[in-house]
Design an enzyme around this catalytic site. Structure first.
Site, short mmCIF file in Angstrom:
data_model
loop_
_atom_site.label_atom_id
_atom_site.label_comp_id
_atom_site.label_asym_id
_atom_site.label_seq_id
_atom_site.Cartn_x
_atom_site.Cartn_y
_atom_site.Cartn_z
N ASN A 155 2.78 -7.59 7.68
CA ASN A 155 2.97 -9.25 6.78
C ASN A 155 4.23 -9.43 6.93
OD1 ASN A 155 0.23 -9.41 6.71
ND2 ASN A 155 0.12 -7.90 4.56
N ARG B 218 -18.26 -8.23 9.85
CA ARG B 218 -16.99 -7.82 9.93
C ARG B 218 -16.84 -6.73 10.98
NH1 ARG B 218 -12.59 -6.63 5.12
NH2 ARG B 218 -11.23 -5.26 6.44
N TRP C 232 -14.63 -11.11 1.75
CA TRP C 232 -13.87 -10.06 2.61
C TRP C 232 -14.95 -9.52 3.55
CZ3 TRP C 232 -8.74 -10.16 2.99
CH2 TRP C 232 -8.04 -10.74 2.10
N ARG D 233 0.84 -1.25 0.08
CA ARG D 233 0.02 0.11 -0.15
C ARG D 233 0.87 1.36 0.20
NH1 ARG D 233 -3.89 -3.01 -1.64
NH2 ARG D 233 -4.43 -4.62 -0.52
N ASP E 159 -11.83 -0.87 8.07
CA ASP E 159 -10.62 -0.62 7.41
C ASP E 159 -10.11 0.44 6.78
OD1 ASP E 159 -8.00 -1.39 6.78
OD2 ASP E 159 -8.47 -3.03 5.09
N GLU F 298 -4.71 4.68 1.18
CA GLU F 298 -5.18 3.26 0.40
C GLU F 298 -6.54 3.43 -0.17
OE1 GLU F 298 -5.02 -0.36 2.96
OE2 GLU F 298 -5.70 -1.35 1.36
N GLU G 25 -5.92 -12.15 8.46
CA GLU G 25 -5.52 -12.24 6.83
C GLU G 25 -4.51 -13.25 6.55
OE1 GLU G 25 -4.90 -8.15 5.72
OE2 GLU G 25 -6.95 -7.76 5.47
N GLU H 266 -14.61 12.36 -0.60
CA GLU H 266 -15.87 11.54 0.02
C GLU H 266 -17.12 11.59 -1.03
OE1 GLU H 266 -17.47 12.81 3.84
OE2 GLU H 266 -18.30 10.66 4.22
N ARG I 289 -1.86 -6.17 17.14
CA ARG I 289 -2.87 -5.75 16.49
C ARG I 289 -4.22 -6.28 16.59
NH1 ARG I 289 -2.15 -5.35 10.83
NH2 ARG I 289 -2.51 -3.01 10.51
N GLU J 12 -4.64 3.34 15.72
CA GLU J 12 -3.86 3.21 14.35
C GLU J 12 -4.60 3.84 13.35
OE1 GLU J 12 -2.82 -0.99 13.22
OE2 GLU J 12 -2.66 -0.54 11.02
O1 GCW Z 1 -5.88 -2.30 4.78
C1 GCW Z 1 -5.33 -3.64 4.87
C2 GCW Z 1 -4.67 -3.68 3.60
C3 GCW Z 1 -3.70 -4.79 3.71
C4 GCW Z 1 -3.11 -4.78 5.12
C5 GCW Z 1 -4.03 -5.06 6.14
C6 GCW Z 1 -3.40 -4.96 7.72
C7 GCW Z 1 -0.80 -4.91 5.76
O2 GCW Z 1 -5.36 -3.79 2.25
O3 GCW Z 1 -2.47 -4.55 2.65
O4 GCW Z 1 -1.78 -5.38 5.24
O5 GCW Z 1 -5.11 -3.97 5.84
O6 GCW Z 1 -3.68 -3.69 8.04
O7 GCW Z 1 -2.90 -5.58 8.22
#
Ligand code: GCW
Length: 679
Positions: free
Chosen positions: A202, A336, A541, A160, A365, A393, A286, A511, A319, A387
């Site tokens: 990751n 979710r 998702w 990202r 997210d 993104e 994930e 927005e 996290r 966070e």
């Molecule tokens: O926002 C999502 C993203 C992923 C990211 C994940 C996270 C690092 O699309 O790319 O992975 O969240 O926050 O872990």
């Protein structure tokens, strides 16, 4: 160079003679790396802006203008003596004192980091052409942990990332030449950042080895750079490391061999990096490994790591971005948005003292608009970090202008009602709400090796603003924008006002042509750039809008939906539960309503969608016009870069407008009241 001649003369006199009172506890020649940095920055700034090279005085002068820097007796002096997130660390004061017939400027701080932040404060003030009186302050960072998360990978890519390649890695290794990393450390320290994790949450194969004996010398080189700027280095770790690099056949957090392996690993890390910050962990999220595989929970996993780091004062930042990413779209009961709360709230009270939960600002997210995560306030006995995502993104990927400070302010100012008075998210996050031992703010970086750091030159305001807001959440988004604009483009009134206005209007504009009424996710899957209304609608998702011919939105009520609203304290839960009281901007996040449903604004949902998309595309075009009016008033290179991005934005906003309007016109069959063209 400071253009106001009178001001320059005044500051030049002070900065021309500097007396640095010997820091208590350190002999001459034994200044800490941070104090050395402060002096270096002072010289650099004085030279650049005032044209003076400061003379460092041996004794305190009886009279005459000068700058006096006092290290008040306080927390430790050396670089490992105090952790950057200890209480009071970083505080400083600036005052004007009579001196003979004139005045002198005095900066005092309890710690070396305080001196460094004080120096940056002075330099910032001079850059903004503030009067000396305006620089007087008694300053102390409100949040103790002020962290940046890099999502950089060892192969040089950035997850990202929208500003080029990583400045940390190339071809699987940490870069040899750390000059750019040093510039970055400097940038971050200048806005008060005191912690950084340098690899993606990751954690892939190569980065897993950073904590092995062969990986640590290189990590230590980077830690040394950040140390000079008072910033502690963290690593994201792979929960399955004992399997991947430890030669064990399990990563079970309750297994004695595994625990021992982490204890040894911590010992090894601190041998190389005595002031190592700790671990950031994405586990059971994930497809990342975690304690679930062994029938253990997040507390078991986090506590095991915490125990290993505890003797050295290290932290585990765990996290809470944990949800089922293999959902079936036909399953209407799984939500979710509920996931983080459902996973973590029951564990409240089970985490060790040096564990912090890192909670994304919203329950989904980093969408353009989301409600605040209901976990804030729900966990009372657990250290927490909020966070944010500086990297854009879902907010235009640094091709569109989107100044995010107003969004973050709304989150921090949100009243959770977790306590009778003062339950705002910012009080919880800074730790006073529930008396947390550690707490603070983290955010995903938006930088890369692009010449301007952030791809879009105006996206720098988000990084700058993140630091400033985290230091003091009571600063307004506008003040922060003005500060950044002044230091970046100078103090020409027209430039300053125009760019500030552009920044301030940019999030609402983004927005308006993308995500109406809190509906998120209508983006192209994977890349997350550009419109694709049904891109995620039938996916695993868990990110749906449920639009059909009659209506749109996700029913998250207790009465008829997923029950998510119950995760909030009253009266928030009641406000969200009813479409009559739910704020318009979040209506479709909480409710499924017919297209003809009347908003509090008086418009129908469908007309709101049409209007905002037509207006949003026009507003994007207008941003471009505003910038064009500054041609010749800002340097040509930056002018051209921004102009190019704004042109792309205007074009892309029209595309968004047409895709969204056409989709909903076809679904609903309801024409635009104003008869505008919908394809
Ligand atoms: O926002 C999502 C993203 C992923 C990211 C994940 C996270 C690092 O699309 O790319 O992975 O969240 O926050 O872990």
């Amino acid at each position: 160079e400071l253009r106001d001649g009178d001001l320059r003369r005044v500051y030049a006199e002070w900065f021309g003679r500097v007396y640095l009172e010997a820091d208590p506890g350190t002999g001459p020649g034994q200044r800490s790396a941070v104090l050395e940095t402060a002096v270096r920055e002072l010289r650099h700034g004085a030279g650049k802006m005032l044209g003076v090279d400061p003379v460092v005085l041996i004794g305190e002068p009886d009279e005459g203008p000068c700058l006096v820097i006092r290290r008040r007796r306080g927390t430790g002096t050396g670089e490992t003596a105090s952790r950057p997130w200890e209480k009071g660390e970083g505080a400083f004061s600036v005052s004007l004192r009579p001196s003979g017939s004139g005045r002198r400027l005095e900066l005092s701080a309890d710690s070396d980091r305080g001196v460094l932040y004080g120096v940056f404060h002075l330099l910032r003030g001079i850059a903004m052409e503030r009067t000396p009186e305006a620089l007087e302050t008694e300053a102390s960072p409100v949040n103790r942990l002020r962290m940046i998360n890099q999502w950089d990978n060892a192969d040089g890519s950035i997850e990202r990332g929208y500003a080029g390649k990583s400045i940390f890695y190339r071809d699987g290794n940490i870069v040899r030449d750390v000059a750019r990393i040093r510039d970055y450390a400097r940038l971050l320290a200048s806005v008060g950042i005191n912690a950084i994790s340098i690899n993606n949450v990751n954690v892939h194969e190569q980065e897993t080895r950073f904590i092995a004996e062969e990986g640590l010398p290189d990590v230590a080189r980077v830690a040394a750079v950040f140390r000079e700027y008072g910033i502690a280095l963290f690593l994201s770790i792979n929960f399955a490391s004992p399997l991947a690099i430890g030669g064990l056949n399990t990563a079970d957090p309750l297994d004695a061999g595994v625990r021992n392996w982490w204890t040894e690993t911590a010992r090894r890390i601190y041998r190389h990096i005595p002031d190592f910050g700790g671990f950031v962990v994405k586990a059971d999220s994930e497809h990342r490994p975690g304690p679930f595989a062994y029938g253990r929970d997040h507390a078991d996993g986090a506590n095991m790591l915490a125990e290993a780091l505890e003797p050295y004062g290290g932290l585990v930042i765990w996290r809470c971005f944990v949800y089922n990413c293999m959902q079936d779209w036909r399953d209407r009961s799984t939500d979710r948005a509920r996931a983080a709360y459902d996973h973590f709230k029951p564990l409240d009270g089970r985490f060790r003292d040096n564990v912090l939960m890192q909670i994304k600002n919203g329950p989904m997210d980093f969408q353009v608009r989301e409600p605040v995560s209901p976990l804030f306030g729900a966990m009372r006995q657990t250290n927490q970090v909020i966070e944010f995502q500086i990297t854009q993104e879902y907010t235009g990927q640094q091709r569109h202008l989107c100044y995010l400070i107003p969004q973050w302010k709304q989150v921090l100012d949100f009243e959770t009602h977790a306590v009778p008075d003062g339950g705002e998210v910012k009080r919880i996050v800074e730790g006073s709400g529930f008396g947390m031992k550690y707490s603070g703010v983290a955010a995903v970086s938006n930088t890369g090796d692009d010449a301007c750091w952030t791809g879009h030159p105006l996206a720098q305001a988000n990084l700058y603003g993140y630091g400033r807001l985290t230091w003091d959440p009571d600063l307004s988004a506008e003040e922060i924008a003005q500060e950044w604009v002044g230091q970046t483009f100078g103090n020409d009134r027209e430039v300053a006002e125009t760019v500030t206005r552009m920044l301030m209007s940019s999030w609402p504009i983004y927005e308006s042509y993308t995500a109406p009424l809190g509906v998120g996710w209508m983006v192209v899957p994977h890349t997350h750039y550009g419109p694709d209304v049904d891109g995620y609608e039938y996916s695993r998702w868990g990110t749906y809008h449920f639009a059909d011919r009659d209506g749109i939105g996700v029913d998250r009520t207790v009465a008829t939906g997923t029950g998510y609203t119950a995760q909030y304290f009253s009266p928030n839960r009641d406000i969200y539960e009813s479409p009559g009281t739910c704020p318009d901007e979040l209506l479709l996040f909480f409710h499924h309503v017919p297209y003809g449903h009347r908003l509090r604004s008086g418009k129908t949902v469908i007309q709101h969608i049409y209007d905002t998309h037509f207006e949003g595309a026009e507003a994007a075009e207008d941003l471009r016009g505003k910038w064009t009016s500054l041609e010749g008033k800002v340097d040509s290179e930056r002018y051209a870069l921004v102009a190019e991005r704004l042109a792309e934005q205007a074009e892309h906003a029209r595309h968004w407008r047409d895709v969204i309007n056409t989709y909903f016109y076809r679904k609903s069959g309801v024409p635009d009241e104003r008869g505008r063209r919908i394809y």
